[in-house]
Scaffold this motif. Structure first.
Motif, PDB file in Angstrom:
ATOM      1  N   GLN A   1       0.864  -1.154  -0.084  1.00 57.24           N
ATOM      2  CA  GLN A   1       0.118  -0.230  -0.075  1.00 57.24           C
ATOM      3  C   GLN A   1       0.814   1.205   0.086  1.00 57.24           C
ATOM      4  OE1 GLN A   1      -3.135   0.224  -0.268  1.00 57.24           O
ATOM      5  NE2 GLN A   1      -3.813  -1.828  -0.062  1.00 57.24           N
ATOM      6  N   ILE A   2       1.832   1.395   0.861  1.00 61.34           N
ATOM      7  CA  ILE A   2       2.665   2.504   0.964  1.00 61.34           C
ATOM      8  C   ILE A   2       3.237   2.920  -0.307  1.00 61.34           C
ATOM      9  CG2 ILE A   2       2.873   2.749   3.373  1.00 61.34           C
ATOM     10  CD1 ILE A   2       5.610   1.723   2.990  1.00 61.34           C
ATOM     11  N   SER A   3       3.698   1.848  -1.190  1.00 58.81           N
ATOM     12  CA  SER A   3       4.341   2.416  -2.368  1.00 58.81           C
ATOM     13  C   SER A   3       3.452   2.120  -3.700  1.00 58.81           C
ATOM     14  CB  SER A   3       5.630   1.414  -2.594  1.00 58.81           C
ATOM     15  OG  SER A   3       5.324   0.064  -2.166  1.00 58.81           O
TER      16      SER A   3
ATOM     17  N   ILE B   1       8.435   2.412  -7.077  1.00 61.42           N
ATOM     18  CA  ILE B   1       9.524   1.393  -6.605  1.00 61.42           C
ATOM     19  C   ILE B   1      10.609   1.738  -5.727  1.00 61.42           C
ATOM     20  CG2 ILE B   1      11.077  -0.187  -7.774  1.00 61.42           C
ATOM     21  CD1 ILE B   1       9.512  -0.300 -10.197  1.00 61.42           C
ATOM     22  N   SER B   2      10.960   3.024  -5.868  1.00 64.91           N
ATOM     23  CA  SER B   2      12.237   3.423  -4.960  1.00 64.91           C
ATOM     24  C   SER B   2      11.658   3.404  -3.666  1.00 64.91           C
ATOM     25  CB  SER B   2      12.563   4.806  -5.361  1.00 64.91           C
ATOM     26  OG  SER B   2      11.620   5.718  -5.390  1.00 64.91           O
ATOM     27  N   THR B   3      10.382   3.471  -3.381  1.00 67.77           N
ATOM     28  CA  THR B   3      10.019   3.553  -1.896  1.00 67.77           C
ATOM     29  C   THR B   3       9.755   2.268  -0.982  1.00 67.77           C
ATOM     30  OG1 THR B   3       7.477   3.407  -2.310  1.00 67.77           O
ATOM     31  CG2 THR B   3       8.572   5.619  -2.151  1.00 67.77           C
TER      32      THR B   3
ATOM     33  N   LEU C   1      10.634  -6.220  -8.842  1.00 68.50           N
ATOM     34  CA  LEU C   1       9.505  -5.296  -9.117  1.00 68.50           C
ATOM     35  C   LEU C   1       9.879  -4.580 -10.609  1.00 68.50           C
ATOM     36  CD1 LEU C   1       8.944  -3.420  -5.895  1.00 68.50           C
ATOM     37  CD2 LEU C   1       7.512  -5.373  -6.933  1.00 68.50           C
ATOM     38  N   LEU C   2      11.068  -4.359 -10.771  1.00 70.25           N
ATOM     39  CA  LEU C   2      11.507  -3.925 -11.882  1.00 70.25           C
ATOM     40  C   LEU C   2      11.462  -4.690 -13.225  1.00 70.25           C
ATOM     41  CD1 LEU C   2      14.333  -1.596 -10.778  1.00 70.25           C
ATOM     42  CD2 LEU C   2      12.406  -0.860 -11.744  1.00 70.25           C
ATOM     43  N   GLU C   3      11.842  -6.053 -13.042  1.00 72.32           N
ATOM     44  CA  GLU C   3      11.769  -6.946 -14.103  1.00 72.32           C
ATOM     45  C   GLU C   3      10.488  -7.434 -14.538  1.00 72.32           C
ATOM     46  OE1 GLU C   3      14.545  -9.762 -13.085  1.00 72.32           O
ATOM     47  OE2 GLU C   3      16.458  -8.500 -13.151  1.00 72.32           O
ATOM     48  N   ASN C   4       9.535  -7.240 -13.394  1.00 69.91           N
ATOM     49  CA  ASN C   4       8.277  -7.606 -13.776  1.00 69.91           C
ATOM     50  C   ASN C   4       7.047  -6.584 -13.972  1.00 69.91           C
ATOM     51  OD1 ASN C   4       8.657 -10.636 -13.618  1.00 69.91           O
ATOM     52  ND2 ASN C   4       9.220 -10.119 -11.512  1.00 69.91           N
TER      53      ASN C   4
END
Lengths: 360, 131
Positions: A156-158, A262-264, A273-276
């Motif tokens: 939720q927070i990110s 993503i950075s959070t 996360l980045l690769e998907n």
């Protein structure tokens, strides 16, 4: 009988029995027309009221929604009164608790269903492409959700929700066309169709600048016979997702927003996360969007560079338009047989708040 | 009814063929009212972090929820009322009552939904009793 999966969007409602590798059997407009019962046929068209039960992703008109679901379940999918089955709903990000409770209450008390489950659209879209972790950029008609999901649970927070979607792009296009053709009477539904047919994204912002100066024009014939030319407005619409200042918003473009989300998250999960990264939603299926997204993403620093995932080959074409529905069909096959859903007995015992305990 | 019987007869009881791996009822200060024999040895800082998250929802999410040294990934709970954590196929549910924290730790084959049902039901009951 298979469970029914429903994804009620601001523009289109996707519904069907849970058969995972197929598109939903019903993709109908969510918008409804209210025809007063006692009007004669000549006056009827003046008194039609347009009703949008789903606004910005959330159900806002519950009576209209009830009527719509009645039509979908009994007329469209063939449910019989007295023999209702199980149903799974796809909820957008940040759905208010009260709304989830109201939905489960509506389903058990008005529709007398035998089982209920609800899941976040972000989680479902990832399941549709075979992942349990990743991030989704879901650009629909009424809202844009950027969500990070780890092992089937939304962080939720990110995750962020934006009240920006196809609807705003349609209004933008109407504005642009209005400037070139001030005397032509364009209805919103005409502009919507023009947008779907012509809107696209420039390859990168340099290409966009060039197109603003000179752009090949296409001719379009309106339903009333008038002909208009669509030029650079089609690219402006696509560009607005990457430069929201075009819409007058003080926000970053979609790729930057994703990187920020993503950075959070704690860095050990960044790679996953980045690769998907999944792009889904009707507006994200705009031609050129995915390529432009990938291009903007490659401009990011290599530490945080999103990479868009391709859907598996066995999935239907245009999966991004109904990926949440397909994901729903996939988990319906797991949740209902394993009794992880809310049963009538559970609901009777605990009441609507049971949805927060069992569905997430 | 003694606090221990809340653990043995209710929290650790079977629901749909499964039962919790461990359970405890703690005061907001970390004092143990009762716990199952399987409950991990926890640290006072872990409890104060949990209590702090109930006061300031979202504070636990960035670092994760720790209990007995085990790290749980914080997932959707109910701000100020329920904290839920996940670790692989298992996880933890913490329900806050007026004076206590009900903690249930589950592992497969128990589902998160079943854990929530057990923990939150006892929690609701205690809240009704003013505890």
């Amino acid at each position: 009988m298979e469970a029914v999966v429903v994804d009620a969007g601001s523009k289109l409602l996707k519904a069907g029995f849970a058969v995972p590798d197929h598109p939903p059997s019903m993709i109908i407009p969510t918008q409804m027309k209210c025809l007063p019962a006692d009007e004669t046929s000549t006056e009827a068209s003046l008194h039609e009221i347009i009703i949008d039960p789903v606004v910005r992703g959330f159900i806002s008109d519950w009576d209209a929604m009830e009527d719509l679901l009645d039509h979908v379940l009994y007329n469209g999918l063939g449910w019989e009164i007295g023999n209702e089955g199980q149903i799974l709903f796809a909820d957008p990000l940040s759905t208010p608790k009260a709304a989830r409770e109201q939905l489960v209450q509506l389903m058990f008390e008005r529709f007398n269903i035998s089982g209920f489950y609800a899941s976040d659209q972000a989680v479902l879209s990832l399941y549709a492409i075979g992942r349990i972790s990743g991030c989704t950029v879901d650009i629909g008609h009424g809202k844009m959700d950027i969500a990070t999901v780890i092992e089937g649970a939304v962080q939720q927070i990110s995750s962020r929700r934006f009240e920006l979607g196809g609807l705003d792009l349609t209004n933008l296009l109407a504005q642009e066309l209005g400037k070139s053709y001030p005397l032509v009477n364009l209805s919103i539904s005409d502009v919507e169709k023009i947008k779907e047919q012509y809107a696209c994204c420039a390859e990168d912002d340099a290409a966009y600048e060039k197109l603003q100066l000179s752009c090949p024009e296409e001719q379009h014939t309106l339903p009333d016979g008038q002909v208009i030319k669509i030029g650079r407005a089609r690219y402006t619409v696509g560009e607005a997702l990457f430069q929201p200042s075009i819409l007058g918003l003080q926000a970053h473009g979609v790729v930057e927003q994703l990187v920020h989300c993503i950075s959070t998250v704690s860095s050990e999960n960044h790679r996953q996360l980045l690769e998907n990264t999944v792009l889904c939603g009707g507006t994200a299926s705009m031609s050129g969007f995915e390529d432009r997204f990938q291009k903007e993403a490659s401009l990011c620093s290599s530490a945080i560079r999103p990479c868009v995932v391709k859907p598996p080959e066995y999935m239907p074409e245009n999966l991004s338009k109904f990926s949440a529905w397909v994901g729903g069909a996939i988990i319906a096959k797991v949740v209902f047989p394993q009794n992880q859903h809310v049963t009538k007995a559970d609901y009777d015992e605990t009441g609507p708040s049971i949805v927060h305990r069992k569905c997430y | 009814m003694s606090w221990q019987s809340y653990i043995d007869d209710h929290l650790m009881a079977e629901i749909e063929g499964n039962h919790l791996a461990a359970a405890a009822i703690l005061g907001h200060d970390g004092s143990v009212w009762a716990q199952s024999s399987t409950f991990p040895q926890f640290k006072p800082e872990e409890i104060s972090a949990i209590v702090n998250d109930f006061e300031n929802p979202g504070s636990l999410a960035p670092t994760g929820l720790y209990l007995g040294g085990t790290k749980y990934m914080v997932i959707q709970g109910e701000p100020g009322v329920v904290i839920r954590g996940k670790k692989g196929p298992g996880g933890v549910t913490v329900k806050k009552t007026t004076m206590a924290l009900i903690i249930g730790i589950y592992d497969e084959p128990m589902t998160p939904g079943q854990c929530n049902m057990v923990v939150e039901k006892i929690g609701d009951y205690l809240i009704d009793q003013g505890l």
